[in-house]
Design a protein around this motif. Structure first.
Motif, PDB file in Angstrom:
ATOM      1  N   ARG A 146      27.703  54.298  -2.761  1.00 61.19           N
ATOM      2  CA  ARG A 146      26.532  53.591  -2.233  1.00 61.19           C
ATOM      3  C   ARG A 146      26.420  52.331  -3.069  1.00 61.19           C
ATOM      4  O   ARG A 146      26.220  52.394  -4.282  1.00 61.19           O
ATOM      5  N   THR A 147      26.551  51.187  -2.435  1.00 63.86           N
ATOM      6  CA  THR A 147      26.592  49.923  -3.169  1.00 63.86           C
ATOM      7  C   THR A 147      25.253  49.209  -3.204  1.00 63.86           C
ATOM      8  O   THR A 147      25.121  48.228  -3.935  1.00 63.86           O
ATOM      9  N   CYS A 157      20.450  49.154   2.416  1.00 66.55           N
ATOM     10  CA  CYS A 157      21.262  50.215   1.823  1.00 66.55           C
ATOM     11  C   CYS A 157      22.670  50.043   2.371  1.00 66.55           C
ATOM     12  O   CYS A 157      22.846  49.654   3.529  1.00 66.55           O
ATOM     13  N   CYS A 158      23.650  50.330   1.558  1.00 65.27           N
ATOM     14  CA  CYS A 158      25.027  50.221   2.038  1.00 65.27           C
ATOM     15  C   CYS A 158      25.861  51.353   1.453  1.00 65.27           C
ATOM     16  O   CYS A 158      25.900  51.542   0.235  1.00 65.27           O
ATOM     17  N   PHE A 159      26.484  52.092   2.342  1.00 62.79           N
ATOM     18  CA  PHE A 159      27.434  53.130   1.968  1.00 62.79           C
ATOM     19  C   PHE A 159      28.815  52.639   2.385  1.00 62.79           C
ATOM     20  O   PHE A 159      28.993  52.189   3.512  1.00 62.79           O
ATOM     21  N   ARG A 160      29.762  52.716   1.466  1.00 65.00           N
ATOM     22  CA  ARG A 160      31.085  52.172   1.744  1.00 65.00           C
ATOM     23  C   ARG A 160      32.156  53.204   1.426  1.00 65.00           C
ATOM     24  O   ARG A 160      32.082  53.899   0.407  1.00 65.00           O
ATOM     25  N   VAL A 161      33.144  53.272   2.295  1.00 63.37           N
ATOM     26  CA  VAL A 161      34.329  54.095   2.088  1.00 63.37           C
ATOM     27  C   VAL A 161      35.515  53.158   2.224  1.00 63.37           C
ATOM     28  O   VAL A 161      35.596  52.379   3.175  1.00 63.37           O
ATOM     29  N   ARG A 162      36.423  53.208   1.233  1.00 67.41           N
ATOM     30  CA  ARG A 162      37.549  52.278   1.252  1.00 67.41           C
ATOM     31  C   ARG A 162      38.829  53.014   0.899  1.00 67.41           C
ATOM     32  O   ARG A 162      38.874  53.798  -0.044  1.00 67.41           O
ATOM     33  N   ARG A 163      39.865  52.738   1.694  1.00 66.84           N
ATOM     34  CA  ARG A 163      41.198  53.285   1.424  1.00 66.84           C
ATOM     35  C   ARG A 163      41.806  52.437   0.315  1.00 66.84           C
ATOM     36  O   ARG A 163      41.831  51.220   0.399  1.00 66.84           O
ATOM     37  N   LEU A 164      42.253  53.078  -0.747  1.00 63.00           N
ATOM     38  CA  LEU A 164      42.824  52.358  -1.887  1.00 63.00           C
ATOM     39  C   LEU A 164      44.306  52.088  -1.676  1.00 63.00           C
ATOM     40  O   LEU A 164      45.000  52.871  -1.028  1.00 63.00           O
ATOM     41  N   GLY A 165      44.763  51.005  -2.266  1.00 64.05           N
ATOM     42  CA  GLY A 165      46.192  50.734  -2.292  1.00 64.05           C
ATOM     43  C   GLY A 165      46.860  51.695  -3.262  1.00 64.05           C
ATOM     44  O   GLY A 165      46.200  52.388  -4.039  1.00 64.05           O
ATOM     45  N   ALA A 166      48.160  51.747  -3.249  1.00 66.81           N
ATOM     46  CA  ALA A 166      48.914  52.699  -4.080  1.00 66.81           C
ATOM     47  C   ALA A 166      48.591  52.537  -5.557  1.00 66.81           C
ATOM     48  O   ALA A 166      48.382  53.519  -6.268  1.00 66.81           O
ATOM     49  N   ALA A 167      48.530  51.298  -6.066  1.00 68.58           N
ATOM     50  CA  ALA A 167      48.259  51.079  -7.483  1.00 68.58           C
ATOM     51  C   ALA A 167      46.836  51.515  -7.834  1.00 68.58           C
ATOM     52  O   ALA A 167      46.611  52.131  -8.871  1.00 68.58           O
ATOM     53  N   GLU A 168      45.866  51.209  -6.981  1.00 73.30           N
ATOM     54  CA  GLU A 168      44.481  51.603  -7.228  1.00 73.30           C
ATOM     55  C   GLU A 168      44.345  53.126  -7.209  1.00 73.30           C
ATOM     56  O   GLU A 168      43.658  53.709  -8.023  1.00 73.30           O
ATOM     57  N   ALA A 169      44.993  53.767  -6.243  1.00 70.56           N
ATOM     58  CA  ALA A 169      44.904  55.217  -6.091  1.00 70.56           C
ATOM     59  C   ALA A 169      45.484  55.926  -7.313  1.00 70.56           C
ATOM     60  O   ALA A 169      44.948  56.928  -7.778  1.00 70.56           O
ATOM     61  N   ALA A 170      46.582  55.395  -7.861  1.00 70.15           N
ATOM     62  CA  ALA A 170      47.208  56.011  -9.025  1.00 70.15           C
ATOM     63  C   ALA A 170      46.278  55.944 -10.235  1.00 70.15           C
ATOM     64  O   ALA A 170      46.204  56.875 -11.018  1.00 70.15           O
ATOM     65  N   GLY A 171      45.511  54.879 -10.342  1.00 67.94           N
ATOM     66  CA  GLY A 171      44.580  54.712 -11.459  1.00 67.94           C
ATOM     67  C   GLY A 171      43.373  55.607 -11.373  1.00 67.94           C
ATOM     68  O   GLY A 171      42.781  55.961 -12.388  1.00 67.94           O
TER      69      GLY A 171
END
Length: 175
Positions: A146-147, A157-171
């Motif tokens: 929730r941002t 109000c803002c709820f956000r869902v974001r698909r991460l890139g491979a490098a972000e997901a690994a972190g």
């Protein structure tokens, strides 16, 4: 309930009105006895779902674990949240392949509680529950959070869902 009956524009809004009336009545009854606003807000928050946070967090983890695509599961949760809010709220849902957001520009609870001079009560209702489903976290290549929140002074109000890139997901894989 009678004062705000016109706000009950659909079945969901009727339920929200009942919750708001319960919160307002609890606040009105408890404050003269406890004389501590923060303690009253804590008590109300616990009874408006604060005690279920552990269960909701477990269900969120289970949802993410059981779905191959955590992004699709949480994007579906955004649709469910929009439905649950009903027409008593003004919302905009944007679903994308990499990012989805639900923006709430008018909050039933904030409007009602502001009108009676108690805007701080909005955080005791939907805010306390909905944020759990979208707590800031990285999991299976997905970031959710929730941002912004009207109850904290933001314009929406803002709820956000974001698909991460491979490098972000690994972190963030362990979150």
């Amino acid at each position: 309930m009678q004062r705000f009956a016109g706000s009950a524009v659909d079945e969901r809004a009727e339920t929200h009105l009942q919750v708001a009336a319960l919160v307002l009545a609890s606040h009105t009854a408890l404050l003269p006895w406890l004389r501590d606003e923060q303690e009253v807000l804590k008590i109300i928050g616990e009874h408006m779902g604060g005690r279920t946070h552990a269960l909701l967090r477990f269900l969120l983890r289970a949802t993410k674990f059981l779905h191959r695509d955590g992004y699709a599961a949480l994007s579906a949760r955004l649709r469910g949240l929009q439905w649950d809010l009903g027409r008593g709220f003004e919302t905009e849902l944007q679903l994308g392949l990499r990012e989805s957001t639900l923006t709430i520009t008018r909050c039933f609870y904030h409007d009602l509680f502001s009108e009676v001079g108690q805007p701080q009560l909005a955080a005791c209702c939907c805010c306390s529950q909905d944020k759990v489903w979208f707590e800031s976290a990285h999991y299976k290549g997905v970031e959710a959070g929730r941002t912004a929140a009207i109850s904290t002074g933001d314009p929406h109000c803002c709820f956000r869902v974001r698909r991460l890139g491979a490098a972000e997901a690994a972190g963030g894989a362990g979150s």
